[in-house]
Design a protein around this motif. Structure first.
Motif, PDB file in Angstrom:
ATOM      1  N   VAL A  19      38.751  31.522  46.404  1.00  0.00           N
ATOM      2  CA  VAL A  19      37.674  31.253  45.460  1.00  0.00           C
ATOM      3  C   VAL A  19      36.388  31.051  46.236  1.00  0.00           C
ATOM      4  O   VAL A  19      36.388  30.783  47.434  1.00  0.00           O
ATOM      5  CB  VAL A  19      37.940  29.984  44.619  1.00  0.00           C
ATOM      6  N   ASP A 104      43.963  31.886  37.305  1.00  0.00           N
ATOM      7  CA  ASP A 104      42.841  32.779  37.539  1.00  0.00           C
ATOM      8  C   ASP A 104      42.573  33.525  36.241  1.00  0.00           C
ATOM      9  O   ASP A 104      43.502  34.071  35.642  1.00  0.00           O
ATOM     10  CB  ASP A 104      43.144  33.771  38.656  1.00  0.00           C
ATOM     11  N   ARG A 124      38.667  30.752  39.197  1.00  0.00           N
ATOM     12  CA  ARG A 124      39.887  29.991  39.443  1.00  0.00           C
ATOM     13  C   ARG A 124      39.780  28.644  38.742  1.00  0.00           C
ATOM     14  O   ARG A 124      38.823  27.899  38.923  1.00  0.00           O
ATOM     15  CB  ARG A 124      40.057  29.798  40.953  1.00  0.00           C
ATOM     16  N   TRP A 141      36.572  24.612  37.548  1.00  0.00           N
ATOM     17  CA  TRP A 141      36.618  26.025  37.895  1.00  0.00           C
ATOM     18  C   TRP A 141      35.591  26.348  38.975  1.00  0.00           C
ATOM     19  O   TRP A 141      34.579  25.661  39.131  1.00  0.00           O
ATOM     20  CB  TRP A 141      36.376  26.902  36.662  1.00  0.00           C
ATOM     21  N   LEU A 144      35.851  33.232  41.694  1.00  0.00           N
ATOM     22  CA  LEU A 144      36.686  33.919  42.681  1.00  0.00           C
ATOM     23  C   LEU A 144      35.816  34.801  43.572  1.00  0.00           C
ATOM     24  O   LEU A 144      34.773  35.300  43.141  1.00  0.00           O
ATOM     25  CB  LEU A 144      37.729  34.783  41.973  1.00  0.00           C
TER      26      LEU A 144
END
Length: 219
Positions: A19, A104, A124, A141, A144
């Motif tokens: 990420v 993901d 992610r 989060w 990525l």
């Protein structure tokens, strides 16, 4: 609403992709210091902002005193594919890979305003339950890295040729028995000035939060 799964399996792997992780960004978002009051929304949501020097853009935080079941709310927040039924601003919301507390996923958003293109992101998500105390849950989060899920990215670019990829985004949803907190910092990409997008984020944050609350109330 029927959910589309035409990207199911594309780019999935047993190895966890990297990420665009900046622990310092998440730490900064979690830190109660430095937040400045922006507005009080009619819903009861209070919005704050603070600078993120490493990104050069402001973060936003919304705090709402809960009047719905906290466990049900967090379950809805963690149902990533279910977000398509919560927000009318999403065109797609799909999980590409899930293992344990990690998922993901990608989402495609309608244009948030005049002269602003659609946006999409691949992130992610990490879920923390009973984080430090019973009933204290968090889903955070981070974007990525660009080298992951190349097949998914190619299909999204083909299906949404005018959409802009949001490469920089971090944030979290945090739920306690009495409060919902939403934090986010994102760079919009494309030709939209970061300041314009930040202003839009600050204005729409209460509505984004209330989408989940109202979805539960409509039950």
């Amino acid at each position: 609403m029927q959910r589309r799964h035409f990207l199911a399996g594309l780019g999935a792997t047993a190895l966890l992709p990297r990420v665009v992780y900046a622990g310092s960004v998440q730490d900064l978002l979690d830190d109660d210091a430095g937040w400045t009051h922006v507005s009080d929304h009619a819903s009861g949501t209070v919005v704050y902002t603070k600078d993120v020097p490493s990104l050069g853009i402001p973060a936003f935080k919304g705090v709402y005193p809960l009047d719905v079941d906290a466990e049900a709310l967090f379950a809805l927040i963690c149902d990533l594919e279910g977000h398509i039924d919560v927000s009318d601003q999403l065109l797609e919301s799909q999980v590409m890979f899930a293992k344990g507390t990690i998922s993901d996923f990608y989402q495609v958003m309608k244009s948030p305003g005049a002269f602003i293109s659609q946006r999409y992101w691949l992130n992610r998500s990490t879920t923390l339950r009973d984080h430090g105390a019973p009933g204290h849950h968090k889903r955070r989060w981070d974007a990525l890295t660009m080298d992951k899920y190349s097949k998914v990215r190619a299909v999204l670019a083909e299906n949404y040729p005018d959409a802009v990829l949001v490469e920089t985004t971090h944030g979290s949803w945090e739920v306690t028995p009495t409060e919902l907190t939403y934090r986010t910092v994102s760079h919009p990409g494309g030709n939209v000035p970061a300041g314009v997008y930040a202003t839009l984020t600050g204005k729409t944050m209460p509505d984004n939060m209330m989408n989940f609350v109202n979805h539960l109330k409509a039950g």
